[in-house]
Scaffold this motif. Structure first.
Motif, PDB file in Angstrom:
ATOM      1  N   VAL A  48     -10.173 -11.974  11.305  1.00  0.00           N
ATOM      2  CA  VAL A  48     -11.091 -11.520  10.259  1.00  0.00           C
ATOM      3  C   VAL A  48     -10.614 -10.172   9.737  1.00  0.00           C
ATOM      4  N   VAL A  49     -10.601 -10.027   8.442  1.00  0.00           N
ATOM      5  CA  VAL A  49     -10.234  -8.752   7.851  1.00  0.00           C
ATOM      6  C   VAL A  49     -11.353  -7.751   8.100  1.00  0.00           C
ATOM      7  N   SER A  50     -10.984  -6.574   8.594  1.00  0.00           N
ATOM      8  CA  SER A  50     -11.972  -5.538   8.860  1.00  0.00           C
ATOM      9  C   SER A  50     -11.491  -4.232   8.233  1.00  0.00           C
ATOM     10  N   PRO A  51     -12.398  -3.299   8.041  1.00  0.00           N
ATOM     11  CA  PRO A  51     -12.000  -2.030   7.436  1.00  0.00           C
ATOM     12  C   PRO A  51     -10.932  -1.342   8.280  1.00  0.00           C
ATOM     13  N   SER A  52      -9.937  -0.774   7.613  1.00  0.00           N
ATOM     14  CA  SER A  52      -8.876  -0.063   8.319  1.00  0.00           C
ATOM     15  C   SER A  52      -8.328   1.039   7.415  1.00  0.00           C
ATOM     16  N   LEU A  53      -7.365   1.763   7.926  1.00  0.00           N
ATOM     17  CA  LEU A  53      -6.776   2.847   7.151  1.00  0.00           C
ATOM     18  C   LEU A  53      -5.924   2.301   6.002  1.00  0.00           C
ATOM     19  N   THR A  54      -5.906   3.034   4.922  1.00  0.00           N
ATOM     20  CA  THR A  54      -4.977   2.711   3.842  1.00  0.00           C
ATOM     21  C   THR A  54      -3.594   3.195   4.269  1.00  0.00           C
ATOM     22  N   PRO A  55      -2.538   2.696   3.661  1.00  0.00           N
ATOM     23  CA  PRO A  55      -1.207   3.198   4.009  1.00  0.00           C
ATOM     24  C   PRO A  55      -1.099   4.717   3.839  1.00  0.00           C
ATOM     25  N   GLU A  56      -1.714   5.248   2.806  1.00  0.00           N
ATOM     26  CA  GLU A  56      -1.664   6.691   2.583  1.00  0.00           C
ATOM     27  C   GLU A  56      -2.349   7.449   3.716  1.00  0.00           C
ATOM     28  N   GLN A  57      -3.501   6.954   4.170  1.00  0.00           N
ATOM     29  CA  GLN A  57      -4.208   7.605   5.268  1.00  0.00           C
ATOM     30  C   GLN A  57      -3.399   7.523   6.575  1.00  0.00           C
ATOM     31  N   ALA A  58      -2.829   6.368   6.831  1.00  0.00           N
ATOM     32  CA  ALA A  58      -2.070   6.191   8.063  1.00  0.00           C
ATOM     33  C   ALA A  58      -0.829   7.072   8.090  1.00  0.00           C
ATOM     34  N   LEU A  59      -0.197   7.267   6.937  1.00  0.00           N
ATOM     35  CA  LEU A  59       1.041   8.044   6.874  1.00  0.00           C
ATOM     36  C   LEU A  59       0.806   9.528   6.601  1.00  0.00           C
ATOM     37  N   SER A  60      -0.440   9.921   6.412  1.00  0.00           N
ATOM     38  CA  SER A  60      -0.726  11.301   6.020  1.00  0.00           C
ATOM     39  C   SER A  60      -0.271  12.330   7.051  1.00  0.00           C
ATOM     40  N   GLY A  61      -0.266  11.999   8.314  1.00  0.00           N
ATOM     41  CA  GLY A  61       0.145  12.949   9.340  1.00  0.00           C
ATOM     42  C   GLY A  61       1.572  12.756   9.814  1.00  0.00           C
ATOM     43  N   ALA A  62       2.305  11.837   9.209  1.00  0.00           N
ATOM     44  CA  ALA A  62       3.671  11.558   9.652  1.00  0.00           C
ATOM     45  C   ALA A  62       4.605  12.698   9.260  1.00  0.00           C
ATOM     46  N   PRO A  63       5.530  13.076  10.140  1.00  0.00           N
ATOM     47  CA  PRO A  63       6.474  14.132   9.789  1.00  0.00           C
ATOM     48  C   PRO A  63       7.453  13.705   8.698  1.00  0.00           C
ATOM     49  N   ALA A  64       7.739  12.397   8.611  1.00  0.00           N
ATOM     50  CA  ALA A  64       8.651  11.895   7.578  1.00  0.00           C
ATOM     51  C   ALA A  64       8.220  10.488   7.182  1.00  0.00           C
ATOM     52  N   VAL A  65       8.273  10.221   5.884  1.00  0.00           N
ATOM     53  CA  VAL A  65       7.884   8.916   5.341  1.00  0.00           C
ATOM     54  C   VAL A  65       8.992   8.441   4.428  1.00  0.00           C
ATOM     55  N   GLU A  66       9.267   7.128   4.517  1.00  0.00           N
ATOM     56  CA  GLU A  66      10.280   6.542   3.640  1.00  0.00           C
ATOM     57  C   GLU A  66       9.822   5.145   3.246  1.00  0.00           C
ATOM     58  N   GLN A  67       9.690   4.884   1.984  1.00  0.00           N
ATOM     59  CA  GLN A  67       9.261   3.583   1.447  1.00  0.00           C
ATOM     60  C   GLN A  67       7.957   3.111   2.105  1.00  0.00           C
ATOM     61  N   ASP A  68       6.957   3.979   2.120  1.00  0.00           N
ATOM     62  CA  ASP A  68       5.643   3.679   2.692  1.00  0.00           C
ATOM     63  C   ASP A  68       5.711   3.264   4.159  1.00  0.00           C
ATOM     64  N   ARG A  69       6.667   3.846   4.895  1.00  0.00           N
ATOM     65  CA  ARG A  69       6.809   3.569   6.327  1.00  0.00           C
ATOM     66  C   ARG A  69       7.105   4.870   7.057  1.00  0.00           C
ATOM     67  N   PHE A  70       6.814   4.883   8.363  1.00  0.00           N
ATOM     68  CA  PHE A  70       7.204   6.024   9.175  1.00  0.00           C
ATOM     69  C   PHE A  70       8.728   6.089   9.211  1.00  0.00           C
TER      70      PHE A  70
END
Length: 80
Positions: A48-70
């Motif tokens: 079942v689909v449930s509320p979760s983080l958006t990609p932007e929210q999930a990557l907001s604390g990452a030290p480096a991001v590339e193509q919407d990925r850690f």
């Protein structure tokens, strides 16, 4: 084969055939074959689909991001 080897293998073969005969006595047509002695089943929840983080929210604390990925340092294929 030497006589000693023939005697050794004959004893081993006799033991194997004895065990196979014991299993054949226990096996019955009314017993279903199983892959595990305990009746186990996978317990799965509904997908079942449930509320979760958006990609932007999930990557907001990452030290480096590339193509919407850690982005992480490459470790395979590097020369040492």
């Amino acid at each position: 084969l030497t006589d000693a080897e023939l005697d050794q293998y004959a004893g081993q073969l006799n033991s194997i055939l004895t065990h196979v005969a014991q299993v054949a006595e226990v096996a019955a047509d009314d017993v279903p074959p199983t892959a595990h002695p305990a009746d186990l089943q996978n317990v799965l929840r509904p997908d079942v689909v449930s509320p979760s983080l958006t990609p932007e929210q999930a990557l907001s604390g990452a030290p480096a991001v590339e193509q919407d990925r850690f982005a992480v340092p490459q470790i395979l294929g590097e020369e040492q």
